[in-house]
Design a protein around this motif. Sequence first.
Motif, PDB file in Angstrom:
ATOM      1  N   HIS A 148       0.822  -1.205   0.000  1.00  0.00           N
ATOM      2  CA  HIS A 148       0.000   0.000   0.000  1.00  0.00           C
ATOM      3  C   HIS A 148       0.863   1.266   0.000  1.00  0.00           C
ATOM      4  O   HIS A 148       0.492   2.276  -0.612  1.00  0.00           O
ATOM      5  N   LEU A 149       1.996   1.217   0.677  1.00  0.00           N
ATOM      6  CA  LEU A 149       2.915   2.354   0.637  1.00  0.00           C
ATOM      7  C   LEU A 149       3.460   2.553  -0.772  1.00  0.00           C
ATOM      8  O   LEU A 149       3.601   3.685  -1.245  1.00  0.00           O
ATOM      9  N   LEU A 150       3.740   1.450  -1.449  1.00  0.00           N
ATOM     10  CA  LEU A 150       4.237   1.539  -2.824  1.00  0.00           C
ATOM     11  C   LEU A 150       3.205   2.175  -3.742  1.00  0.00           C
ATOM     12  O   LEU A 150       3.562   2.930  -4.653  1.00  0.00           O
ATOM     13  N   VAL A 151       1.925   1.866  -3.535  1.00  0.00           N
ATOM     14  CA  VAL A 151       0.875   2.513  -4.321  1.00  0.00           C
ATOM     15  C   VAL A 151       0.938   4.024  -4.109  1.00  0.00           C
ATOM     16  O   VAL A 151       0.877   4.807  -5.070  1.00  0.00           O
ATOM     17  N   GLN A 192      -5.813  -7.508  -7.903  1.00  0.00           N
ATOM     18  CA  GLN A 192      -6.672  -6.741  -8.798  1.00  0.00           C
ATOM     19  C   GLN A 192      -6.252  -5.272  -8.837  1.00  0.00           C
ATOM     20  O   GLN A 192      -6.279  -4.636  -9.906  1.00  0.00           O
ATOM     21  N   VAL A 193      -5.868  -4.747  -7.694  1.00  0.00           N
ATOM     22  CA  VAL A 193      -5.367  -3.365  -7.646  1.00  0.00           C
ATOM     23  C   VAL A 193      -4.103  -3.241  -8.489  1.00  0.00           C
ATOM     24  O   VAL A 193      -3.971  -2.327  -9.318  1.00  0.00           O
ATOM     25  N   TYR A 194      -3.195  -4.181  -8.282  1.00  0.00           N
ATOM     26  CA  TYR A 194      -1.930  -4.153  -9.042  1.00  0.00           C
ATOM     27  C   TYR A 194      -2.188  -4.258 -10.544  1.00  0.00           C
ATOM     28  O   TYR A 194      -1.603  -3.503 -11.338  1.00  0.00           O
ATOM     29  N   ILE A 197      -3.404  -0.992 -11.987  1.00  0.00           N
ATOM     30  CA  ILE A 197      -2.337   0.012 -12.057  1.00  0.00           C
ATOM     31  C   ILE A 197      -1.374  -0.326 -13.188  1.00  0.00           C
ATOM     32  O   ILE A 197      -0.952   0.548 -13.949  1.00  0.00           O
ATOM     33  N   ALA A 198      -1.026  -1.609 -13.313  1.00  0.00           N
ATOM     34  CA  ALA A 198      -0.110  -2.044 -14.376  1.00  0.00           C
ATOM     35  C   ALA A 198      -0.705  -1.783 -15.759  1.00  0.00           C
ATOM     36  O   ALA A 198       0.026  -1.499 -16.721  1.00  0.00           O
ATOM     37  N   GLN A 199      -2.038  -1.852 -15.864  1.00  0.00           N
ATOM     38  CA  GLN A 199      -2.719  -1.598 -17.137  1.00  0.00           C
ATOM     39  C   GLN A 199      -2.932  -0.107 -17.387  1.00  0.00           C
ATOM     40  O   GLN A 199      -3.483   0.278 -18.420  1.00  0.00           O
ATOM     41  N   GLN A 200      -2.517   0.712 -16.436  1.00  0.00           N
ATOM     42  CA  GLN A 200      -2.670   2.162 -16.528  1.00  0.00           C
ATOM     43  C   GLN A 200      -4.137   2.570 -16.674  1.00  0.00           C
ATOM     44  O   GLN A 200      -4.474   3.526 -17.367  1.00  0.00           O
ATOM     45  N   ASP A 201      -5.000   1.811 -16.009  1.00  0.00           N
ATOM     46  CA  ASP A 201      -6.438   2.075 -16.055  1.00  0.00           C
ATOM     47  C   ASP A 201      -6.855   2.718 -14.732  1.00  0.00           C
ATOM     48  O   ASP A 201      -7.073   2.037 -13.723  1.00  0.00           O
ATOM     49  N   ALA A 202      -6.966   4.041 -14.728  1.00  0.00           N
ATOM     50  CA  ALA A 202      -7.233   4.777 -13.498  1.00  0.00           C
ATOM     51  C   ALA A 202      -8.590   4.412 -12.893  1.00  0.00           C
ATOM     52  O   ALA A 202      -8.714   4.232 -11.676  1.00  0.00           O
ATOM     53  N   GLU A 203      -9.620   4.303 -13.736  1.00  0.00           N
ATOM     54  CA  GLU A 203     -10.954   3.997 -13.222  1.00  0.00           C
ATOM     55  C   GLU A 203     -11.014   2.590 -12.628  1.00  0.00           C
ATOM     56  O   GLU A 203     -11.628   2.360 -11.589  1.00  0.00           O
ATOM     57  N   LEU A 204     -10.360   1.650 -13.286  1.00  0.00           N
ATOM     58  CA  LEU A 204     -10.335   0.279 -12.777  1.00  0.00           C
ATOM     59  C   LEU A 204      -9.535   0.209 -11.478  1.00  0.00           C
ATOM     60  O   LEU A 204      -9.911  -0.512 -10.550  1.00  0.00           O
ATOM     61  N   ALA A 205      -8.440   0.960 -11.399  1.00  0.00           N
ATOM     62  CA  ALA A 205      -7.630   0.982 -10.174  1.00  0.00           C
ATOM     63  C   ALA A 205      -8.422   1.577  -9.019  1.00  0.00           C
ATOM     64  O   ALA A 205      -8.377   1.072  -7.885  1.00  0.00           O
TER      65      ALA A 205
END
Length: 229
Positions: A148-151, A192-194, A197-205
Amino acid sequence: MVHATSDRRLSLAQQLVQDFSQQILSGELPAGSKLPTEQAVTQARGVSRTVVREAMSRLQAAGLVETRRGIGTFVVDAIPAGDLQAAGAEKSTAYNAVAIIELRLCLEIEAAAIAAQRASEEQLQAMRAALDATRLDPQPAGVDFVFHLLVAQCTGNSFFIDSMTHLHNTLMAAARPSPAPQRDAEIREREQVYAAIAQQDAELARAAMRLHLTNSLGRAREQVREQGV
């Protein structure tokens, strides 16, 4: 030119802050550990003394280290938890778990969306490593928090990073061992969060982090009901 130089100095200092924060919060640098000297850091990282001093100042402001004049800089034992832990150990632990997640819902959902827009390849690799470490440790509270800190670090926003850093010891005090099925669910949610983020999908993140924290809040409230506090 002066502004560009200042921005570069702050960027280098923030990278040092992130690196030392991760080592401290993961336990690689436990409480009482002495940090490398200013000279050692400047030589190892190829940065100026000004950058190192800025980083140490930020770490100290975050409550992670303290400088003892003439001796060095050391990892502190705890971050004061404030009023959230003032009601007595047993009761505050149960209620803290709920109260902290309520706060994190306001903070981390948007952090995940911003992270999806800004995360570097190196940061994604670090997140992947944190998730893999979670699977290896049956009760990895510290490793979970590192993810979570990395996020927060992926946002590049020092206020997100500092807020999560300040929450660390309170989160650890409120953490309790989870049964295997719950741990598996938590791992899937972070995956799922990762992935978002890896897909660069802000809404999904944003949606993945909301789901994870909402589920965590439900689990924390259930613990409060079970304990009858």
